[in-house]
Design an enzyme around this catalytic site. Sequence first.
Site, mmCIF file in Angstrom:
data_model
loop_
_atom_site.group_PDB
_atom_site.id
_atom_site.type_symbol
_atom_site.label_atom_id
_atom_site.label_comp_id
_atom_site.label_asym_id
_atom_site.label_seq_id
_atom_site.Cartn_x
_atom_site.Cartn_y
_atom_site.Cartn_z
ATOM 1 N N GLY A 13 -22.705 -26.424 6.196
ATOM 2 C CA GLY A 13 -23.332 -26.368 4.881
ATOM 3 C C GLY A 13 -23.514 -27.753 4.269
ATOM 4 O O GLY A 13 -24.522 -28.037 3.620
ATOM 5 N N ASN A 14 -22.540 -28.631 4.530
ATOM 6 C CA ASN A 14 -22.610 -29.979 3.959
ATOM 7 C C ASN A 14 -23.791 -30.774 4.490
ATOM 8 O O ASN A 14 -24.189 -31.776 3.910
ATOM 9 C CB ASN A 14 -21.338 -30.751 4.282
ATOM 10 C CG ASN A 14 -20.134 -30.056 3.721
ATOM 11 O OD1 ASN A 14 -20.131 -29.672 2.571
ATOM 12 N ND2 ASN A 14 -19.127 -29.859 4.538
ATOM 13 N N LYS A 131 -14.398 -13.029 1.921
ATOM 14 C CA LYS A 131 -15.307 -14.173 1.786
ATOM 15 C C LYS A 131 -15.856 -14.239 0.366
ATOM 16 O O LYS A 131 -16.521 -13.321 -0.105
ATOM 17 C CB LYS A 131 -16.443 -14.010 2.812
ATOM 18 C CG LYS A 131 -17.473 -15.101 2.775
ATOM 19 C CD LYS A 131 -16.971 -16.396 3.364
ATOM 20 C CE LYS A 131 -18.018 -17.483 3.199
ATOM 21 N NZ LYS A 131 -17.500 -18.811 3.510
ATOM 22 N N LYS A 216 -21.043 -18.434 10.183
ATOM 23 C CA LYS A 216 -22.107 -19.000 11.011
ATOM 24 C C LYS A 216 -21.582 -19.595 12.320
ATOM 25 O O LYS A 216 -22.305 -19.637 13.320
ATOM 26 C CB LYS A 216 -22.932 -20.039 10.237
ATOM 27 C CG LYS A 216 -22.212 -21.335 9.861
ATOM 28 C CD LYS A 216 -22.653 -22.512 10.689
ATOM 29 C CE LYS A 216 -22.023 -23.824 10.284
ATOM 30 N NZ LYS A 216 -20.633 -23.899 9.913
ATOM 31 N N LYS A 278 -14.120 -22.157 13.104
ATOM 32 C CA LYS A 278 -14.740 -23.020 14.125
ATOM 33 C C LYS A 278 -13.941 -22.932 15.425
ATOM 34 O O LYS A 278 -14.501 -22.878 16.520
ATOM 35 C CB LYS A 278 -14.816 -24.473 13.642
ATOM 36 C CG LYS A 278 -15.683 -24.629 12.400
ATOM 37 C CD LYS A 278 -15.788 -26.072 11.970
ATOM 38 C CE LYS A 278 -16.264 -26.195 10.536
ATOM 39 N NZ LYS A 278 -17.454 -25.407 10.189
HETATM 40 P P1 ADP Z 1 -18.786 -26.423 7.203
HETATM 41 O O1 ADP Z 1 -19.533 -26.262 5.933
HETATM 42 O O2 ADP Z 1 -19.304 -27.543 8.046
HETATM 43 O O3 ADP Z 1 -18.588 -25.139 7.951
HETATM 44 P P2 ADP Z 1 -15.979 -26.318 6.338
HETATM 45 O O4 ADP Z 1 -15.646 -26.910 5.016
HETATM 46 O O5 ADP Z 1 -16.038 -24.844 6.469
HETATM 47 O O6 ADP Z 1 -17.356 -26.995 6.798
HETATM 48 O O7 ADP Z 1 -14.957 -26.876 7.444
HETATM 49 C C1 ADP Z 1 -14.771 -28.267 7.638
HETATM 50 C C2 ADP Z 1 -13.543 -28.738 6.884
HETATM 51 O O8 ADP Z 1 -12.362 -28.263 7.526
HETATM 52 C C3 ADP Z 1 -13.338 -30.237 6.866
HETATM 53 O O9 ADP Z 1 -14.005 -30.814 5.800
HETATM 54 C C4 ADP Z 1 -11.811 -30.399 6.725
HETATM 55 O O10 ADP Z 1 -11.475 -30.738 5.404
HETATM 56 C C5 ADP Z 1 -11.277 -29.010 6.991
HETATM 57 N N1 ADP Z 1 -10.140 -28.926 7.909
HETATM 58 C C6 ADP Z 1 -9.149 -28.011 7.790
HETATM 59 N N2 ADP Z 1 -8.267 -28.118 8.778
HETATM 60 C C7 ADP Z 1 -8.692 -29.116 9.585
HETATM 61 C C8 ADP Z 1 -8.179 -29.683 10.793
HETATM 62 N N3 ADP Z 1 -7.087 -29.213 11.371
HETATM 63 N N4 ADP Z 1 -8.857 -30.708 11.349
HETATM 64 C C9 ADP Z 1 -9.992 -31.168 10.775
HETATM 65 N N5 ADP Z 1 -10.516 -30.659 9.627
HETATM 66 C C10 ADP Z 1 -9.899 -29.641 9.033
HETATM 67 MG MG MG Z 2 -17.536 -23.365 7.002
#
Ligand code: ADP
Ligand code: MG
Length: 316
Positions: A13-14, A131, A216, A278
């Site tokens: 999303g970012n 969610k 996603k 992820k």
């Molecule tokens: P997106 O919108 O890309 O799906 P998310 O915010 O859902 O992004 O997931 C990415 C975020 O996960 C990162 O910004 C980070 O702050 C967080 N995060 C949580 N745990 C971890 C980890 N173990 N290693 C790396 N990032 C992590």
């Molecule tokens: Mg996400």
Amino acid sequence: MTGHKTAVIALGGNAITQPDIEDTIANQFANTRTSLDGVVQLAREGYNLVMSHGNGPQVGNAILRVELARDKAPILPLGVCVADTEGGMGYMIAQSLRNRLRAEGIHRPVVTIITQMLVDPRDPAIDNPTKYIGQFYTEDEAQKFTTARGWRMKEDGDRGWRRVVPSPMPYHTIEAETIKTLVSAGAIVIAGGGGGIPVYIDKNGDYEGIDAVIDKDLASAVIGAEIGAEILSILTDVDRVAINYGQPDQKDLGRVTLSEIKKYHAEGHFPPGSMGPKIDAAIKFLEDGGEMVAITSLNNAGKAIHGEAGTRIVPD
Ligand code: ADP
Ligand code: MG
């Protein structure tokens, strides 16, 4: 294109909406253009490509518009809002990508597929909404939505009340065959935007929508497995997945095996709602026969696939 590897690239999303930048369409286009560097590099190298993307802020705004216009225009169910954002964002990504490819002299068609993902109506997630979507409301407003619209509302941290919807596990992509055909003809296919639209098969055997959303990253893993992709690349805002994330002994991961990542996951290093899905997606993709999952930042998309950056998760 035959002979080339197929990669599914999931844009976070970012990539398209940045928290510190005003969320106008002009800015969404600008962010989209810069988020495509990695995809353009892989297109140049001849990879078969599918792109998916998040839609959190966009679907929140779509729901807000429906609510603000509710006395003047028909109410849209959540599935239609997701479809609308898949279309709108798919258009922005496709146009931006076509412009970039043209500038670089790369001749590849680009097409957006409004994607439906099959979920199991008996999935326990459906009775357990987790969610958060859309706006924050006061407790009073939240109560009104529950009464008037049947929405489930929950407090989201200390910022207020929000609607919560189920996020069931997708198990089949309705358009998988079509996506595969287009990809093997050389098209770059944008599919599974916002996780796709969740649908189930009703007792008559018909497809029916459901008020839910799909993660996603999980949708991208399912699409990738079904089209026989070798690579899943999840692009977000961190360069690497870490263990002990945010703690003094944080350790960023480079190349890790499936069983190592499963062990770290079981130890609780990857929270639900951010890194957790992820990692779930990575595990699913590799267990279904994928060769490599790369999790990294937008800028490192190309390098990660070549093993030069990011976190790469590989079969044992
Ligand atoms: P997106 O919108 O890309 O799906 P998310 O915010 O859902 O992004 O997931 C990415 C975020 O996960 C990162 O910004 C980070 O702050 C967080 N995060 C949580 N745990 C971890 C980890 N173990 N290693 C790396 N990032 C992590
Ligand atoms: Mg996400």
